[in-house]
Design a protein around this motif. Structure first.
Motif, PDB file in Angstrom:
ATOM      1  N   SER A  36       0.716  -1.255   0.112  1.00 10.60           N
ATOM      2  CA  SER A  36       0.060  -0.118  -0.107  1.00 10.60           C
ATOM      3  C   SER A  36       0.789   1.238  -0.143  1.00 10.60           C
ATOM      4  O   SER A  36       1.891   1.310   0.536  1.00 10.60           O
ATOM      5  CB  SER A  36      -0.871  -0.080   1.165  1.00 10.60           C
ATOM      6  OG  SER A  36      -1.513   1.150   1.191  1.00 10.60           O
ATOM      7  N   GLY A  37       0.407   2.280  -0.899  1.00 11.25           N
ATOM      8  CA  GLY A  37       1.054   3.446  -0.826  1.00 11.25           C
ATOM      9  C   GLY A  37       2.267   3.616  -1.714  1.00 11.25           C
ATOM     10  O   GLY A  37       3.043   4.464  -1.982  1.00 11.25           O
ATOM     11  N   GLY A  39       2.472   3.346  -4.917  1.00 10.84           N
ATOM     12  CA  GLY A  39       2.440   4.140  -6.261  1.00 10.84           C
ATOM     13  C   GLY A  39       1.880   3.235  -7.347  1.00 10.84           C
ATOM     14  O   GLY A  39       1.815   3.713  -8.603  1.00 10.84           O
ATOM     15  N   LYS A  40       1.192   2.164  -6.912  1.00  6.99           N
ATOM     16  CA  LYS A  40       0.227   1.269  -7.848  1.00  6.99           C
ATOM     17  C   LYS A  40      -0.640   2.091  -8.990  1.00  6.99           C
ATOM     18  O   LYS A  40      -1.069   1.840 -10.026  1.00  6.99           O
ATOM     19  CB  LYS A  40      -0.164   0.248  -7.262  1.00  6.99           C
ATOM     20  CG  LYS A  40       0.804  -0.780  -6.568  1.00  6.99           C
ATOM     21  CD  LYS A  40       0.159  -1.884  -5.882  1.00  6.99           C
ATOM     22  CE  LYS A  40      -0.775  -1.906  -5.095  1.00  6.99           C
ATOM     23  NZ  LYS A  40      -0.235  -1.189  -3.640  1.00  6.99           N
ATOM     24  N   THR A  41      -1.667   2.716  -7.901  1.00  7.25           N
ATOM     25  CA  THR A  41      -2.868   3.609  -8.497  1.00  7.25           C
ATOM     26  C   THR A  41      -2.132   4.554  -9.503  1.00  7.25           C
ATOM     27  O   THR A  41      -2.599   4.790 -10.546  1.00  7.25           O
ATOM     28  CB  THR A  41      -3.734   3.802  -7.746  1.00  7.25           C
ATOM     29  OG1 THR A  41      -4.336   2.919  -6.919  1.00  7.25           O
ATOM     30  CG2 THR A  41      -4.970   4.663  -8.317  1.00  7.25           C
ATOM     31  N   THR A  42      -0.985   5.341  -8.893  1.00  3.93           N
ATOM     32  CA  THR A  42      -0.279   6.270  -9.739  1.00  3.93           C
ATOM     33  C   THR A  42      -0.170   5.942 -10.971  1.00  3.93           C
ATOM     34  O   THR A  42      -0.175   6.386 -11.927  1.00  3.93           O
ATOM     35  CB  THR A  42       0.841   7.048  -8.928  1.00  3.93           C
ATOM     36  OG1 THR A  42       0.194   7.334  -7.399  1.00  3.93           O
ATOM     37  CG2 THR A  42       1.389   7.943  -9.560  1.00  3.93           C
TER      38      THR A  42
HETATM   39  N1  LIG Z   1      -3.983  12.962  -5.096  1.00  7.73           N
HETATM   40  C1  LIG Z   1      -2.803  12.919  -4.156  1.00  7.73           C
HETATM   41  N2  LIG Z   1      -2.151  14.084  -3.592  1.00  7.73           N
HETATM   42  C2  LIG Z   1      -1.118  13.604  -2.962  1.00  7.73           C
HETATM   43  N3  LIG Z   1      -0.730  12.420  -2.682  1.00  7.73           N
HETATM   44  C3  LIG Z   1      -0.931  11.425  -3.214  1.00  7.73           C
HETATM   45  C4  LIG Z   1      -2.197  11.542  -4.117  1.00  7.73           C
HETATM   46  N4  LIG Z   1      -2.733  10.423  -4.453  1.00  7.73           N
HETATM   47  C5  LIG Z   1      -1.725   9.417  -3.768  1.00  7.73           C
HETATM   48  N5  LIG Z   1      -0.904  10.082  -2.962  1.00  7.73           N
HETATM   49  C6  LIG Z   1       0.172   9.540  -2.283  1.00  7.73           C
HETATM   50  O1  LIG Z   1       0.984   8.935  -3.231  1.00  7.73           O
HETATM   51  C7  LIG Z   1       1.374   7.614  -2.545  1.00  7.73           C
HETATM   52  C8  LIG Z   1       1.031   6.656  -3.732  1.00  7.73           C
HETATM   53  O2  LIG Z   1      -0.387   6.464  -3.803  1.00  7.73           O
HETATM   54  P1  LIG Z   1      -1.026   5.228  -4.562  1.00  7.73           P
HETATM   55  O3  LIG Z   1      -2.626   5.441  -4.642  1.00  7.73           O
HETATM   56  O4  LIG Z   1      -0.563   5.326  -6.117  1.00  7.73           O
HETATM   57  O5  LIG Z   1      -0.314   3.869  -4.095  1.00  7.73           O
HETATM   58  P2  LIG Z   1      -0.913   2.481  -3.978  1.00  7.73           P
HETATM   59  O6  LIG Z   1       0.407   1.681  -4.278  1.00  7.73           O
HETATM   60  O7  LIG Z   1      -2.018   2.220  -5.340  1.00  7.73           O
HETATM   61  O8  LIG Z   1      -1.547   2.233  -2.606  1.00  7.73           O
HETATM   62  P3  LIG Z   1      -2.911   1.149  -2.308  1.00  7.73           P
HETATM   63  O9  LIG Z   1      -2.462  -0.019  -2.392  1.00  7.73           O
HETATM   64  O10 LIG Z   1      -3.058   1.710  -0.630  1.00  7.73           O
HETATM   65  O11 LIG Z   1      -4.106   1.753  -3.131  1.00  7.73           O
HETATM   66  C9  LIG Z   1       0.752   7.486  -1.379  1.00  7.73           C
HETATM   67  O12 LIG Z   1       1.635   7.919  -0.366  1.00  7.73           O
HETATM   68  C10 LIG Z   1      -0.438   8.256  -1.467  1.00  7.73           C
HETATM   69  O13 LIG Z   1      -0.718   9.072  -0.085  1.00  7.73           O
END
Ligand SMILES: Nc1ncnc2c1ncn2[C@@H]1O[C@H](COP(=O)(O)OP(=O)(O)OP(=O)(O)O)[C@@H](O)[C@H]1O
Length: 208
Positions: A36-37, A39-42
């Protein structure tokens, strides 16, 4: 072929993400894993042209997508990229068929009514076609999300945590459905998850 190179991204006042390069041949699927966190969704949103990178490239065959204008990106996404969001996004006042037609309208695409019905049939939600989307179960909503994502035969299907909250049996069913759907549409499927159960179901994985 889908190719990314040196993709970098930062949210305002956040750390810089440097993503590994991705190359997908025709019909190749990719599972992106990571805690989690990380950056996968990013990364998924970069691949879906919903976010603009700080640097780097995304190409589909010989088309460089990063140099497109915002308007061109919106149209390209509507016509070529199907996104299945973790939380389905529908127009709540409309039924299933109307939601599919709304997507086609915004993508400036035409699909025959028979073809729409065929997709609903394949996803086993045809009998619900006139039902208001707010009255669907979570599983039915997920199937409608898939229908909307693939209705105009995208070349790339992106899925964000589609197995979160599913038991083992339904987890396997949903992954199989997505993979079969991608093959039928001749699309690449890119799926992100932190669900380790999904790992053995993919040949190609990327760990962030
Ligand atoms: N709109 C935003 N503004 C600022 N920071 C953000 C934003 N969206 C995500 N983040 C931060 O960027 C980082 C990566 O987020 P992301 O959602 O891509 O992670 P992830 O791997 O998909 O997490 P998860 O498995 O919990 O969904 C996290 O620390 C999150 O808090």
């Amino acid at each position: 072929m889908i190719q990314t190179k040196d993709l970098r991204f930062a949210y305002p006042n956040g750390p810089i993400f440097n993503f590994p390069d991705i190359t997908l041949a025709k019909d190749e699927d990719l599972l992106i894993l990571g805690p989690s966190g990380i950056g996968k969704t990013t990364l998924l949103h970069l691949l879906g042209l919903l976010l603009a990178p700080l640097g780097g490239n995304i190409a589909h065959d010989s088309t460089d997508l990063i140099s497109l204008s915002e308007k061109e990106k919106d149209l390209y996404r509507g016509q070529n990229i199907g996104i299945i969001f973790q939380k389905p996004r529908f127009i709540n006042s409309l039924n299933l068929i109307e939601n599919i037609k709304a997507k086609l309208f915004f993508a400036k695409e035409k699909v025959a009514d028979e073809a729409i019905e065929q997709v609903l049939e394949e996803l086993q939600i045809i009998e619900l076609k006139h039902k208001n989307v707010q009255k669907l179960s979570e599983g039915q909503k997920q199937r409608l999300s898939i229908a909307i994502a693939i209705i105009n035969k995208p070349i790339l299907i992106l899925a964000d945590e589609p197995t979160a909250n599913l038991d083992d049996h339904n987890c396997e069913k949903v992954i199989q459905l997505l993979k079969e759907t991608a093959r039928k549409a001749q699309a690449n499927l890119v799926l992100i998850t932190h669900d380790q159960r999904v790992k053995p179901m993919f040949d190609k994985t990327l760990e962030l």
